[in-house]
Scaffold this motif. Structure first.
Motif, PDB file in Angstrom:
ATOM      1  N   SER A 403      -5.415   0.923   7.373  1.00 44.53           N
ATOM      2  CA  SER A 403      -4.274   1.110   6.638  1.00 44.53           C
ATOM      3  C   SER A 403      -3.206   2.625   6.538  1.00 44.53           C
ATOM      4  O   SER A 403      -4.106   3.696   6.454  1.00 44.53           O
ATOM      5  N   ASP A 404      -1.968   1.089   6.446  1.00 47.78           N
ATOM      6  CA  ASP A 404      -0.992   2.242   5.902  1.00 47.78           C
ATOM      7  C   ASP A 404      -0.341   1.736   5.017  1.00 47.78           C
ATOM      8  O   ASP A 404      -1.213   1.836   4.106  1.00 47.78           O
ATOM      9  N   ASN A 405       1.110   2.133   4.699  1.00 49.91           N
ATOM     10  CA  ASN A 405       1.355   1.390   3.316  1.00 49.91           C
ATOM     11  C   ASN A 405       1.914  -0.131   3.827  1.00 49.91           C
ATOM     12  O   ASN A 405       2.465  -0.322   4.778  1.00 49.91           O
ATOM     13  N   ARG A 437      -8.937   3.041   4.630  1.00 49.16           N
ATOM     14  CA  ARG A 437      -8.047   4.116   4.355  1.00 49.16           C
ATOM     15  C   ARG A 437      -9.406   4.805   4.903  1.00 49.16           C
ATOM     16  O   ARG A 437      -9.548   5.711   5.277  1.00 49.16           O
ATOM     17  N   LYS A 459       1.048   9.868   7.237  1.00 49.46           N
ATOM     18  CA  LYS A 459       1.318   9.707   5.353  1.00 49.46           C
ATOM     19  C   LYS A 459       1.207  11.344   4.933  1.00 49.46           C
ATOM     20  O   LYS A 459       1.231  11.249   3.627  1.00 49.46           O
ATOM     21  N   GLU A 462       1.674  12.334   1.208  1.00 53.72           N
ATOM     22  CA  GLU A 462       2.229  10.805  -0.245  1.00 53.72           C
ATOM     23  C   GLU A 462       0.837  11.242  -0.843  1.00 53.72           C
ATOM     24  O   GLU A 462      -0.613  10.576  -0.480  1.00 53.72           O
ATOM     25  N   TYR A 464      -0.528   8.451  -2.626  1.00 54.71           N
ATOM     26  CA  TYR A 464      -0.709   6.993  -2.653  1.00 54.71           C
ATOM     27  C   TYR A 464      -0.181   6.301  -1.860  1.00 54.71           C
ATOM     28  O   TYR A 464       0.235   6.192  -0.762  1.00 54.71           O
ATOM     29  N   GLN A 465      -0.884   4.457  -1.446  1.00 46.05           N
ATOM     30  CA  GLN A 465      -0.896   3.971  -0.695  1.00 46.05           C
ATOM     31  C   GLN A 465      -0.777   2.560  -1.011  1.00 46.05           C
ATOM     32  O   GLN A 465      -1.012   2.241  -2.520  1.00 46.05           O
ATOM     33  N   LYS A 471       0.462   0.268  -6.286  1.00 48.93           N
ATOM     34  CA  LYS A 471       0.666   2.144  -5.343  1.00 48.93           C
ATOM     35  C   LYS A 471      -0.687   2.042  -6.161  1.00 48.93           C
ATOM     36  O   LYS A 471      -0.805   2.385  -7.365  1.00 48.93           O
ATOM     37  N   ASP A 476      -4.762  11.469   1.747  1.00 45.68           N
ATOM     38  CA  ASP A 476      -5.560  12.054   3.275  1.00 45.68           C
ATOM     39  C   ASP A 476      -6.071  13.606   2.759  1.00 45.68           C
ATOM     40  O   ASP A 476      -7.275  13.707   2.865  1.00 45.68           O
TER      41      ASP A 476
END
Ligand SMILES: CC(=O)N[C@H]1[C@@H](OP(=O)(O)OP(=O)(O)OC[C@H]2O[C@@H](n3ccc(=O)[nH]c3=O)[C@H](O)[C@@H]2O)O[C@H](CO)[C@@H](O)[C@@H]1O[C@H](C)C(=O)N[C@@H](C)C(=O)N[C@H](CCC(=O)O)C(=O)O
Ligand SMILES: Nc1ncnc2c1ncn2[C@@H]1O[C@H](COP(=O)(O)OP(=O)(O)OP(=O)(O)O)[C@@H](O)[C@H]1O
Length: 488
Positions: A403-405, A437, A459, A462, A464-465, A471, A476
């Motif tokens: 999964s990403d966002n 993830r 990501k 970033e 957060y997801q 959020k 990573d």
């Protein structure tokens, strides 16, 4: 800050005004929830809501002037200004309200599909090295000197942009380096902004969910260079990109080109040596020739560095200053090495477009003798998913789809879109599907052997997801470090 309405609306060429114009305007808002007494409310017909529907709320909160593009009925004591396009009007009004702040600053805009953030950081560092006071607006953050805001969008919306530019003028900044996305040009976020220097990095197929066709996408990119042409001094253009000639054709400023392949480039890199810790390359420029070091690996980052050299030269810096700045520059989440003493390489990279994933995997392949294991997912741009699957199948040895966002979609559906791309290329390609993830990264690190390279893509910086409307904290680099430090 305040301005009489009659004065404020002077720059709106096409308008029909019904009501008093002698009101004092104390602020501008396009979000009814933020309206205060004496504010002018601009109604934006958006992708999620129609701002015209919030006029009653804006009036309740103290607005006596609304700017609309549709016919509306309001109380008699409310002034209604009808314009053809309220997004455009918002930019024009904000620019005037804040006293045309971009005229008082040197504004450097960085445009293109990939490399905007990296180039923005490099340009910022180069200008800082020369002693300039420089702010930065981009995907990672808006850096206003003594305060840093998390970025709402890569390029801020016009009202936010003009307010921040005004803050920079008040703080006596000389420069702002900002990313200019094609969403920004189409949605009038940078309308009225006077750019001094523009950079073109590259164009590859992207943002089709928004632009629909490559022609529209290219037109949106060109829009920035037309805007630059009005006030700009120079455009710094990657001449190796197949779309460079379209950009050049539509730019009416002086042009400085950079590249690696094209021998006619004004700034050209050669003898490029890429290693795990960065690159070393020679650069020939109008100011002479010298060797550069860059802590970011990858040939594509050499391009980003050349763009920064171009801006530095345009601003009258000497090669030594530029070289020094580039040697020390770093960008969070861009080909960032995670070293916890493990026997294989771990890289975190923001590659979330097909072209970026390809460039990151090409770089990984060039740096590693072992297998390339890539962990990635996709966000809401549906067009990217199969294309990223194709790239992973062609260029990695093992892919872990995760999964990403995922926002409001089911991660499993996004992943199956990626799989459709993989299957087109190679039915026997080895890949795993691990939706979680954290688990996906754990699995990749567990399966890596000495000499392999694990690329955790998508990501970057970033923190957060985004899953549904939540959020969830997730980074990573921190996750990989935690797994590696706790032992596999
Ligand atoms: C497509 C796009 O740019 N959307 C942005 C946009 O939404 P929108 O203008 O359609 O606004 P909307 O949510 O429909 O609301 C319409 C109007 O009603 C108002 N409203 C809404 C609710 C309410 O109670 N009262 C009220 O007045 C809103 O303030 C707005 O003025 O304005 C919103 C508020 O500023 C943004 O949050 C939203 O960006 C979203 C988050 C987004 O994801 N944008 C992405 C696609 C984007 O812009 N990306 C580019 C590309 C980066 C790259 O190159 O990779 C970027 O520059 O970041
Ligand atoms: N010049 C380049 N050409 C192609 N790919 C690049 C280039 N520079 C960076 N990339 C790849 O794209 C990813 C994103 O880089 P960067 O954040 O600098 O670009 P961006 O244009 O700001 O992206 P976005 O607009 O989506 O935030 C990097 O992690 C890398 O994988």
């Amino acid at each position: 800050m305040e301005m009489v309405l009659r004065e404020l609306i002077k720059d709106l060429k096409e308008k029909r005004v019904e009501g008093r114009q002698d009101l004092v305007i104390r602020g501008i808002e396009c979000d009814s929830r933020k309206v205060e007494e004496g504010f002018l409310f601009v109604c934006i017909p958006g992708f999620n809501f129609d701002g015209h529907k919030f006029i009653p709320e804006a009036i309740k909160r103290g607005s006596r002037v609304v700017v609309v593009e549709k016919d509306v009925k309001t109380a008699k004591d409310v002034t209604v200004i009808k314009v053809p396009n309220t997004r455009y009007a918002l930019a024009v009004l904000a620019n005037r309200f804040y006293g045309y702040p971009s005229k008082k600053l040197q504004v450097v805009g960085i445009a293109g599909t990939n490399g905007k953030t990296t180039t923005t950081y490099l340009v910022r560092d180069v200008l800082k090295k020369a002693g300039k006071k420089v702010a930065l607006f981009g995907t990672i953050e808006y850096d206003l000197g003594n305060r840093t805001l998390p970025a709402s969008t890569t390029t801020p919306q016009s009202l936010e942009l003009q307010a921040m530019l005004n803050e920079l003028v008040n703080k006596e900044f000389e420069y702002v380096v900002m990313e200019v996305s094609t969403h920004a040009t189409v949605l009038d976020r940078v309308t009225g902004c006077e750019f001094d220097i523009g950079v073109f990095t590259n164009i590859s197929r992207d943002h089709m969910d928004f632009h629909k066709t490559m022609e529209n996408y290219l037109e949106a990119e060109i829009k920035f260079f037309r805007l630059l042409s009005r006030t700009g001094r120079r455009a710094v253009i990657n001449i190796d990109d197949p779309y460079a000639e379209h950009i050049i054709k539509n730019t009416r400023t002086e042009i400085l080109t950079y590249g690696i392949n094209d021998k006619n480039a004004d700034i050209r890199a050669f003898d490029i040596k890429v290693s795990k810790t960065g690159s070393r390359f020679n650069v020939i420029t109008p100011l002479g020739e010298t060797v550069f070091y860059l802590r970011l690996p990858g040939r594509y980052n050499v391009y980003n560095a050349l763009a920064a050299v171009g801006v530095g030269i345009s601003e009258g810096l000497n090669l030594n200053e530029i070289r020094e700045a580039i040697a020390h520059a770093s960008v969070p989440g861009r080909f960032e090495r995670i070293d916890c003493g493990q026997s294989f390489d771990v890289i975190v990279d923001y590659a979330h477009t097909p072209d970026a994933l390809q460039k990151a995997l090409e770089t990984a392949r060039g740096l590693s003798e072992g297998r390339i294991i890539v962990v990635f997912g996709c966000g809401d741009d549906k067009d990217r998913r199969p294309l990223m699957g194709v790239v992973a199948a062609r260029m990695s040895d093992i892919a872990i789809l995760t999964s990403d966002n995922s926002r409001n979609e089911e991660p499993s559906e996004i992943i199956s879109d990626i799989e459709s791309g993989i299957k087109k290329v190679d039915n026997s390609f080895q890949y795993l599907v691990i939706e979680d993830r954290f688990e996906a990264i754990t699995q990749a690190l567990e399966m890596a052997k000495e000499g392999d390279l694990v690329l955790i893509a998508g990501k970057g910086h970033e923190e957060y997801q985004i899953i549904k409307d939540r959020k969830i904290p997730f980074n990573d680099r921190k996750v990989a470090e935690r797994i590696l430090k706790n032992g596999l």
